[in-house]
Each structure stands twice: as C-alpha cells, then as structure tokens.
Design a protein around this motif. Structure first.
Motif, PDB file in Angstrom:
ATOM      1  N   THR A 143       0.819  -1.209   0.000  1.00  0.00           N
ATOM      2  CA  THR A 143       0.000   0.000   0.000  1.00  0.00           C
ATOM      3  C   THR A 143       0.852   1.258   0.000  1.00  0.00           C
ATOM      4  N   ALA A 144       2.159   1.115   0.246  1.00  0.00           N
ATOM      5  CA  ALA A 144       3.067   2.264   0.249  1.00  0.00           C
ATOM      6  C   ALA A 144       3.530   2.538  -1.189  1.00  0.00           C
ATOM      7  N   VAL A 145       2.591   2.997  -2.008  1.00  0.00           N
ATOM      8  CA  VAL A 145       2.853   3.187  -3.432  1.00  0.00           C
ATOM      9  C   VAL A 145       3.477   4.565  -3.657  1.00  0.00           C
ATOM     10  N   PRO A 146       4.645   4.635  -4.289  1.00  0.00           N
ATOM     11  CA  PRO A 146       5.228   5.935  -4.590  1.00  0.00           C
ATOM     12  C   PRO A 146       4.393   6.667  -5.634  1.00  0.00           C
ATOM     13  N   ASN A 147       4.046   7.890  -5.339  1.00  0.00           N
ATOM     14  CA  ASN A 147       3.205   8.706  -6.219  1.00  0.00           C
ATOM     15  C   ASN A 147       4.032   9.929  -6.636  1.00  0.00           C
ATOM     16  N   TYR A 148       4.334  10.032  -7.910  1.00  0.00           N
ATOM     17  CA  TYR A 148       5.147  11.161  -8.370  1.00  0.00           C
ATOM     18  C   TYR A 148       4.765  11.554  -9.788  1.00  0.00           C
ATOM     19  N   GLN A 149       5.078  12.783 -10.130  1.00  0.00           N
ATOM     20  CA  GLN A 149       4.895  13.282 -11.481  1.00  0.00           C
ATOM     21  C   GLN A 149       5.918  14.382 -11.729  1.00  0.00           C
ATOM     22  N   ASP A 150       6.294  14.572 -12.978  1.00  0.00           N
ATOM     23  CA  ASP A 150       7.267  15.607 -13.305  1.00  0.00           C
ATOM     24  C   ASP A 150       7.042  16.099 -14.721  1.00  0.00           C
ATOM     25  N   ALA A 151       7.615  17.237 -15.021  1.00  0.00           N
ATOM     26  CA  ALA A 151       7.489  17.851 -16.342  1.00  0.00           C
ATOM     27  C   ALA A 151       8.745  18.658 -16.633  1.00  0.00           C
ATOM     28  N   SER A 152       8.988  18.890 -17.900  1.00  0.00           N
ATOM     29  CA  SER A 152      10.111  19.725 -18.324  1.00  0.00           C
ATOM     30  C   SER A 152       9.768  20.370 -19.656  1.00  0.00           C
ATOM     31  N   PHE A 153      10.398  21.499 -19.942  1.00  0.00           N
ATOM     32  CA  PHE A 153      10.111  22.188 -21.188  1.00  0.00           C
ATOM     33  C   PHE A 153      11.271  23.111 -21.566  1.00  0.00           C
ATOM     34  N   LYS A 154      11.328  23.437 -22.852  1.00  0.00           N
ATOM     35  CA  LYS A 154      12.237  24.455 -23.349  1.00  0.00           C
ATOM     36  C   LYS A 154      11.619  25.113 -24.572  1.00  0.00           C
ATOM     37  N   LEU A 155      11.585  26.432 -24.550  1.00  0.00           N
ATOM     38  CA  LEU A 155      11.136  27.241 -25.680  1.00  0.00           C
ATOM     39  C   LEU A 155      12.337  28.003 -26.200  1.00  0.00           C
ATOM     40  N   ASN A 156      12.601  27.898 -27.487  1.00  0.00           N
ATOM     41  CA  ASN A 156      13.791  28.523 -28.059  1.00  0.00           C
ATOM     42  C   ASN A 156      13.387  29.507 -29.155  1.00  0.00           C
ATOM     43  N   PHE A 157      13.917  30.755 -29.056  1.00  0.00           N
ATOM     44  CA  PHE A 157      13.560  31.817 -29.988  1.00  0.00           C
ATOM     45  C   PHE A 157      14.828  32.486 -30.532  1.00  0.00           C
ATOM     46  N   PRO A 158      15.269  32.128 -31.739  1.00  0.00           N
ATOM     47  CA  PRO A 158      16.358  32.895 -32.360  1.00  0.00           C
ATOM     48  C   PRO A 158      15.863  34.311 -32.642  1.00  0.00           C
ATOM     49  N   VAL A 159      16.446  35.293 -31.974  1.00  0.00           N
ATOM     50  CA  VAL A 159      16.008  36.679 -32.124  1.00  0.00           C
ATOM     51  C   VAL A 159      16.538  37.271 -33.425  1.00  0.00           C
ATOM     52  N   SER A 160      17.764  36.907 -33.772  1.00  0.00           N
ATOM     53  CA  SER A 160      18.400  37.351 -35.007  1.00  0.00           C
ATOM     54  C   SER A 160      19.490  36.345 -35.337  1.00  0.00           C
ATOM     55  N   LYS A 161      20.286  36.644 -36.346  1.00  0.00           N
ATOM     56  CA  LYS A 161      21.384  35.752 -36.690  1.00  0.00           C
ATOM     57  C   LYS A 161      22.419  35.671 -35.574  1.00  0.00           C
ATOM     58  N   LYS A 162      22.455  36.691 -34.707  1.00  0.00           N
ATOM     59  CA  LYS A 162      23.476  36.737 -33.666  1.00  0.00           C
ATOM     60  C   LYS A 162      22.934  36.607 -32.253  1.00  0.00           C
ATOM     61  N   SER A 163      21.626  36.579 -32.086  1.00  0.00           N
ATOM     62  CA  SER A 163      21.049  36.561 -30.737  1.00  0.00           C
ATOM     63  C   SER A 163      20.041  35.433 -30.603  1.00  0.00           C
ATOM     64  N   ASN A 164      19.926  34.937 -29.370  1.00  0.00           N
ATOM     65  CA  ASN A 164      18.988  33.846 -29.093  1.00  0.00           C
ATOM     66  C   ASN A 164      18.404  34.020 -27.691  1.00  0.00           C
ATOM     67  N   PHE A 165      17.104  33.744 -27.568  1.00  0.00           N
ATOM     68  CA  PHE A 165      16.407  33.821 -26.284  1.00  0.00           C
ATOM     69  C   PHE A 165      15.722  32.481 -26.046  1.00  0.00           C
ATOM     70  N   SER A 166      15.837  31.960 -24.825  1.00  0.00           N
ATOM     71  CA  SER A 166      15.186  30.689 -24.502  1.00  0.00           C
ATOM     72  C   SER A 166      14.597  30.742 -23.106  1.00  0.00           C
ATOM     73  N   VAL A 167      13.540  29.958 -22.904  1.00  0.00           N
ATOM     74  CA  VAL A 167      12.893  29.794 -21.610  1.00  0.00           C
ATOM     75  C   VAL A 167      12.853  28.292 -21.325  1.00  0.00           C
ATOM     76  N   PHE A 168      13.187  27.898 -20.104  1.00  0.00           N
ATOM     77  CA  PHE A 168      13.289  26.470 -19.789  1.00  0.00           C
ATOM     78  C   PHE A 168      12.805  26.206 -18.366  1.00  0.00           C
ATOM     79  N   GLY A 169      12.525  24.945 -18.083  1.00  0.00           N
ATOM     80  CA  GLY A 169      12.127  24.596 -16.732  1.00  0.00           C
ATOM     81  C   GLY A 169      11.995  23.100 -16.553  1.00  0.00           C
ATOM     82  N   ILE A 170      12.184  22.646 -15.320  1.00  0.00           N
ATOM     83  CA  ILE A 170      11.893  21.268 -14.917  1.00  0.00           C
ATOM     84  C   ILE A 170      11.255  21.327 -13.533  1.00  0.00           C
ATOM     85  N   GLY A 171      10.498  20.314 -13.199  1.00  0.00           N
ATOM     86  CA  GLY A 171       9.899  20.278 -11.877  1.00  0.00           C
ATOM     87  C   GLY A 171       9.210  18.956 -11.623  1.00  0.00           C
ATOM     88  N   GLY A 172       9.014  18.647 -10.355  1.00  0.00           N
ATOM     89  CA  GLY A 172       8.348  17.401 -10.010  1.00  0.00           C
ATOM     90  C   GLY A 172       7.841  17.413  -8.585  1.00  0.00           C
TER      91      GLY A 172
END
Length: 799
Positions: free
Chosen positions: A305-334
């Motif tokens: 009955t001692a069942v481990p209960n867990y969940q998690d997620a992760s993501f990354k959004l990548n945005f090349p702003v120009s030929k020389k610039s890049n912006f990204s948003v990322f995350g993980i969690g559980g």
C-alpha cells in the motif's frame, strides 16, 4: 511488488504480439538529419561547412551549410550512421553512432574548434566520449548523450545511474541514484542545467543530499552533456566531488513530433516542434506520471500500500532573435509523495520499508524555471546571461502506533517542513584573443531564501522539542575567470581562478585551477590537472539549534567552507578509431571539514547518501580527509554491431574526526569494477538489441551498534571509537537488457525489458532500528537488503 512484475511481463508479451502483427505493414524508409554548425567559442554559424555521411554505400551523401550555418541531409537510410564535418581553418569533427529512426528527425547542434595552423587540410579529431563539451576541461571529464542513458543495461534512463558505469564512480545502492565519486560523499556533486546551478533533481529528495530513487530529469529533453569527476575548470564552484553539466536540446524547428511511453517507472508524453518555421523558433515539452500509482487507482494489487506517487514535467522554448542573438525559456519540476501506514494492520508488517512502529507521511517537490539570452558580438566575442528561480521542499509527519486489545492509538511524534528557494543570476563572456588564446569570465549570484521548522517528541518527557525554527535569506557569489591557450596544435594549457563568498557568515575562498593536455602522437595524449575547490555546508546545518536552547542560538551558523586540493594525471591511448584505453591517477586532500567540538569520530564527509537527516552538535572546521586511487577504462564505441566498456578503480578514502583518529569513510569500498556491453542487429526495418552489465564493488563500511544506547535513544547508536571498522560483503549485480525496435512509415515503435539483479543477489544495504512495541523482547535491529530481482519494461512510440 511481485504482482507488478507479473503485469510487466504480460504487458511486454502483449506489445511484442502487436509489434509482430505490425511488421506486415512495415517498410524500409529514410529520414532527415538536420542541424547547425557553429564556432565553438563565438557560437556564430559557419557557412559552407561540409557534412558527409560515412557509411558503406557506393554513393556518398553530403551537403553544405547555408549562410547561417544550418544544414539538411535528406534521404538518410534508417539505422546507425556516422557523419564527418569539415571547414577550412577548423579541426575536422567525426560524430559516430547517430541513431536514425522513422518516427523522429535527427537534429544536431555541432561546434567546430579553430585550428591554429592555417592550411587547407585540417586535423582529424574523432569525437570520442573522452573530453567534454566544455573546452576548458582537460582531465576527469566525459560527454554523455541520450542514447547512453537508454543503451546501458540497468541505467533506467537515468543520467546518474548511467554515470555509475564510469571509472571512479560507485553506484552500489539499488534504492537511490547517489553517485559516489572517488570516495567522496554524493552531497559533493553539483548539478547544473542550462548554465544555472539547480537543487537536487530527484523525487523523494531529502535535505542535504543530491540523490533519490527516481530522477526528475527526463532524458528525452537532454542534449549532449558533461560529467566531471575532479579538478574541474574555474567556472564550476561549490562542489568537492563532481559536476553534472546538463544541456537541454532544442525542439525540432521544422516538424511537429510526438512520443508516448508506457513503463513501470512512469507513463510519459513528449512533444516538440516549430513555433515559427520562418524564425526557426521551437518548443519541447515532456510530462510523466507514476505508473504504479495508476495501477493502484484502477484496483491492481501491486504488493504494497506504500505506493510511490510522483509526477514531473520539463520544457524548453527557443527563440532565435536574429542571426546573432537567441532567447530561450526552460524549466523542470516534479512532486512526489508516499504514505507508509502500519496502523491499519492488526499485526506489525515485516515486509514494508520504514519503521514498523509508526505511520509515516512524506512529501517533496522541486522546480526550476529560467530564461537566458545569448548574443554573438562578432567572430571573437560571445556572451550569455541567465535568470532563474528554483524551489525545493520536503515535508514529513510521523504518528507513533500503540496497539491495544480493543483499539489502536496514534500519537504524533515528528513533523518538519524544510523549504528553500534560490533566485539566480548567471552570466559569462567568451572572447577569442587569437586562434591560440580564448578567455572566459563570468559570475554566479544566488539569493537563498530559507524556511526550516522541525519538532520531535521526547518520549521520556512526553513533550515536543524544537530542533529548527529559522526563516531568513542570504547570498552566495561566485565570480570566475579562465583561459585556454594552445601553445601548439597538440599542447593546450588551461588556467583559471574561482572565488566564492557566502554572506551568511562571510565565508570566502579564492581557488586556482590549472590543466594541461599534450597530444604527443596522433593517438596518444597525456593530461594533468590541479584545482583548489570549496563547498558550503548543506544549508539546514547552519540553522540547527540544540533542543531546549534558544532558537536563535544557531550553533553552526559560522561554519566555513570545506576545502579540497585535487591532483589528477591522465593517459589516453586510442588503439583505433573505435577503441580507446584511458588511465587516471588522482590524489585529493580535504581540509576544514566540519567535525564535532567534543572529540568524536563524527565528520560531515560521511553524510549525504540516505533518506535520513542528521542532527550534529556544535561543529567546527577542524577535520581532514584523504582520497587517492587509480582508474582504468577500456572502451569500444558502437561499431560493427557491438560495443563494450570495462571500467575499474582501486582507491582509498579516509578521514579524521575531532578525536584525531584516521578511519575509513562510509564510502571506502576500496574497489569498483563494471563490465558492460551490447550488440545490435537490424533486419530490414526491425532492430534487435541485447545488452548486459556486471557490477562488482567493495561493500559499504559500517559500525558496531551500542545496543543499550540504541534502546534508550530509540534509534541506532554506534560505538563511536569503532566507527567504520566493519564492512558489508562485496556488492555484486548482473543486469540484462532486451530491446526491439520497429520502423514503419513515419512511426518508430520501441520496446525494452531490463532485468535488474538477474540472479536475485541479496546485497546488504544497512542495519536499522525497528522496535516492536507489542514484543519488546524481540530483536530490534534488522538487516536491510537492497532490491532483489526487478524486471522493468517500457514501450515507446515516436511519430
């Protein structure tokens, strides 16, 4: 858990049947390899770089990059391939063992290093697993990829368990993925994600540790990353043992792709694709939920009955702003929780993890979210800045269970909540002074927010005693500068300086780093490294106060950093393009280790690898430690249908507490040996894999128990002067991995079965205190064993 194993095997046979039926509709196909080639230092795209597919077909396939460094290699046959990348003025790069499936395009992000000799034919530099993505690392560093976390038997798709196969690393605890590097506490391992430092990325995490039973990190979002075991470059601080420098890959920016996976360790969904094809922006996301909890919810009995209960997620959004610039948003969690309830039983259970005299409730969560911006100023200068926020929390509540003839009473006996948040600003600038000389400088600034509270029942007085009650904040600042100077094409010198300042008690350190690599023949290299390293203590240690004293009397608040000198010598010999042998010798001297003021054997070097917190009396930085050993790796990369790796290490790990006696550390197993390998054959569109692993390692040290003191304290109390004079029997485990992959039109089905601890060896884990209040005369010490035979399967579909 035995019933879950039965369901695993039934499900496996069912999916095999489905896949067998599906072969009638399958066909041999092709896929696309795409990506970008950039300069290693400036990150600027290289136009006109040549990409050639290396295989045995009579017609050579190849392409060149566009003006921004992007390329597309179409109609690549399914299977494993190698590619060669070349560009005038740069060292040639060969990427082996690229897996091409029908369900997903292959997206590569490759960097070329400048050749300091101007010529039309550049030096061939095969991309073996030796070395690292970080060009400042010269010793004790290795890259790893998604494929390795899936290929190695028994790794459970977990980067930490995968790393336990490497030389100098022990992973001989089946219940947790702690990694013991060269006899150091696993608490000395630094995790970094997308260039920001992160807290323990594992489910069911305990304060002061870096491991756990299940990783929150999902290997489906990881790109090629680094693992380091000593004398690491100046950009890495607040670590004594090793570094996981993890990179998240970008999602496919041209095609939407999806993955579904069902397995014992979790049911997962993953998606990636373009946000804007025109701007080459992309998304990548995953989600996982505990499969065992799903089984319980639909009424399947899984044996506990001692069942481990867990969940998690992760993501990354990548945005090349120009030929020389890049912006990204990322995350993980559980999030994770488990309840061990013994009060519902009429008799105390004997086959349940946890104490048999109490109900236990445990919760933990962890999350990191961040954003980064990078910009290439010119062909010589590149900069990146990241801002992130992390949160980690563990919570527990215990009720003592008193059973009587007519009823059962529950008495609260323990409760705590440990919460820590970190807001981080990280940035660096890389400038190429010349083809020979590269300079890198940066800063990590972390603001810590603490909220620690803990109370425990004193059964002698029947009153609660407070051990923690602190809320506050502080800062940790880590500036650094490092340099790479290539004296000749084959001789490289790396140097740097790291600084660390903890404002809570004004602890400060200045740490020089130095590395050298000499490639004295085309296939042989000698390397040497030195580093002075420092680490702050697990943060909750600073705020402990002895029960019965003033909550503001923080006995350990002024503890300084633990310090360590690392020395490493390395020899690497490539016997062929696919086979290499590597030997390393190391010496590590630790000093300013926290030990108790009262003379005893206690040392903080022994902590960090269990599910238990610890409550030391007043500590002082007067302890020392010493680790030394030799390591050997013999490895054949995947080629001609098979691979293998043999790693071994002989080592000593000792320390001195405040009593001045030299003892074995808890982690001094003296030796570790891993042998793993596998074979793979493809018949048209069907691929069959077979892999195996043998692990043999010295048993963990432990101590004789003071039986009278243990009964009085209701917890294990050792005989202090005899600490670590005993050793559990040597650890042995054999794992087998079976896999089947089917490529159909735009779909890839994959099913794998890991048979962990195939021979059901009973390896010792620990000695625990388990009093039986119904039968006080019964034995109260119990030997705990590691996991027995454990079949793990998953079915995955890419489309």
């Amino acid at each position: 858990m035995r019933n879950s194993y039965t369901y695993s095997i039934i499900a496996l046979l069912f999916f095999c049947f489905l896949l067998g039926v599906g072969t009638a509709y399958s066909q041999t196909g092709t896929q696309i390899i795409r990506g970008r080639i950039t300069d290693k230092d400036s990150k600027i795209g290289l136009p006109g770089a040549a990409i050639v597919l290396l295989d045995n077909s009579p017609e050579m396939k190849g392409t060149v990059t566009d003006t921004d460094g992007y390329f597309k290699l179409a109609n690549v046959p399914l299977g494993k391939h190698s590619i060669r990348v070349s560009y005038i003025g740069y060292q040639e790069l060969v990427i082996p063992t690229i897996v091409v499936n029908a369900g997903k395009e292959v997206v590569l992000a490759l960097e070329l290093e400048t050749s300091i000799i101007t010529m039309t034919e550049v030096v061939v530099n095969a991309n073996s697993k030796d070395g690292s993505v970080n060009e400042m690392a010269t010793v004790s560093a290795r890259t790893f990829s998604l494929e390795e976390t899936e290929r190695y038997a028994g790794s459970r798709q977990d980067p930490a368990r995968m790393a336990s196969n490497f030389a100098g690393v022990q992973g001989s605890d089946d219940s947790r993925n702690d990694i013991v590097i060269r006899g150091n506490s696993p608490a000395g391992v630094l995790y970094r994600l997308e260039d920001v430092n992160i807290p323990n990325p594992n489910h069911f995490a305990i304060a002061g540790t870096t491991g756990g039973p299940v990783s929150i990190l999902n290997n489906k979002v990881l790109g090629t990353s680094d693992f380091m075991t000593g004398a690491f470059p100046a950009e890495y601080g607040n670590s004594l043992a090793g570094v996981f420098d993890l990179k998240m890959r970008n999602g496919n920016n041209t095609t939407h792709e999806f993955t579904g996976q069902f397995g014992i360790l979790g049911t997962e969904l993953a998606a990636e694709g373009p946000i804007s094809r025109k701007n080459r922006s992309s998304y990548l996301a995953t989600y996982r939920y505990s499969t065992l909890r799903m089984f319980q919810a639909i009424g399947i009995n899984i044996g506990t009955t001692a069942v481990p209960n867990y969940q998690d997620a992760s993501f990354k959004l990548n945005f090349p702003v120009s030929k020389k610039s890049n912006f990204s948003v990322f995350g993980i969690g559980g999030t994770s929780k488990v309840d061990i309830i013994v009060s519902k039983f009429t008799e105390p259970p004997t086959d349940l993890y946890g104490d048999i005299d109490r109900d236990q409730y445990f919760r933990s969560n962890m999350g990191v979210a961040g954003a980064s911006f990078s910009h290439t100023f010119n062909a010589s200068t590149f900069a990146k800045v990241s801002l992130s926020a992390s949160h980690s929390k563990s919570w527990a509540f215990h009720d003592l269970v008193f059973r009587y003839v007519d009823n059962t009473d529950l008495v609260p006996c323990l409760g705590y909540t440990f919460t820590q948040g970190i807001t981080s600003l990280a940035g660096y600038v890389t400038h190429k002074l010349s083809a020979r000389h590269t300079l890198n400088a940066g800063l990590f600034a972390d603001r810590y927010q603490f909220n620690f509270i803990d109370s425990v029942l004193n059964e002698n007085t029947n009153a609660f005693e407070n051990r923690f009650d602190y809320r506050g904040n502080s800062y940790l600042l880590q500036p650094y500068v490092q340099s790479k100077y290539r004296i000749t094409e084959n001789l490289t010198l790396n140097s740097g300086l790291h600084s660390q300042w903890f404002l809570l008690n004004n602890s400060f350190s200045l740490e020089p780093r130095l590395g050298m690599k000499w490639k004295f023949s085309p296939r042989k290299a000698f390397s040497a490294g030195y580093g002075l390293h420092s680490q702050m203590q697990p943060t909750y240690i600073y705020f402990y106060h002895i029960p019965g004293t003033n909550a503001n009397a923080l006995h350990n608040k002024n503890l300084g950093f633990t310090r360590s000198h690392h020395f490493v010598l390395s020899y690497d010999h490539s016997l062929s393009r696919q086979v290499r042998v590597k030997a390393e010798a190391y010496y590590q001297s630790l000093f300013k280790v926290p030990v108790s003021i009262v003379p005893s054997s206690f040392s903080l070097l022994n902590q960090g690898s269990t599910f238990e917190r610890f409550f030391p009396d007043t500590l002082t930085n007067a302890g020392t430690g010493e680790n030394y050993g030799i390591e050997l790796t013999l490895e054949k990369f995947f080629n001609n249908h098979y691979f293998f790796m043999l790693t071994g290490s002989l080592f000593e790990s000792t320390y001195k507490g405040s009593d001045g006696v030299k003892r074995n550390t808890d982690f001094n197993g003296n030796f570790a040996l891993n042998l793993l390998g596998g074979t793979e054959y493809t018949v048209k569109n069907k691929t069959f894999t077979l892999g195996g692993k043998l692990t043999w390692a010295g048993g963990r040290r432990h101590s004789p128990v003071d039986e009278i003191a243990t009964q009085k304290a209701n917890d294990v109390v050792i005989i202090d002067e005899l600490r670590n004079t005993l050793q559990f029997p040597n650890y042995f485990r054999a794992d087998i991995r079976l896999g089947f992959k089917l490529n159909s039109k735009r779909l890839t089905h994959e099913i794998a079965l890991d048979l962990v601890n195939l021979f059901n060896i009973k390896n010792m884990l620990s000695v625990t205190y388990v009093p039986d209040r119904l039968n006080p005369e019964a034995g109260y010490l119990r030997q705990e064993y590691q996991l027995g035979f454990l079949p793990l399967f998953y079915y995955k579909i890419d489309f």
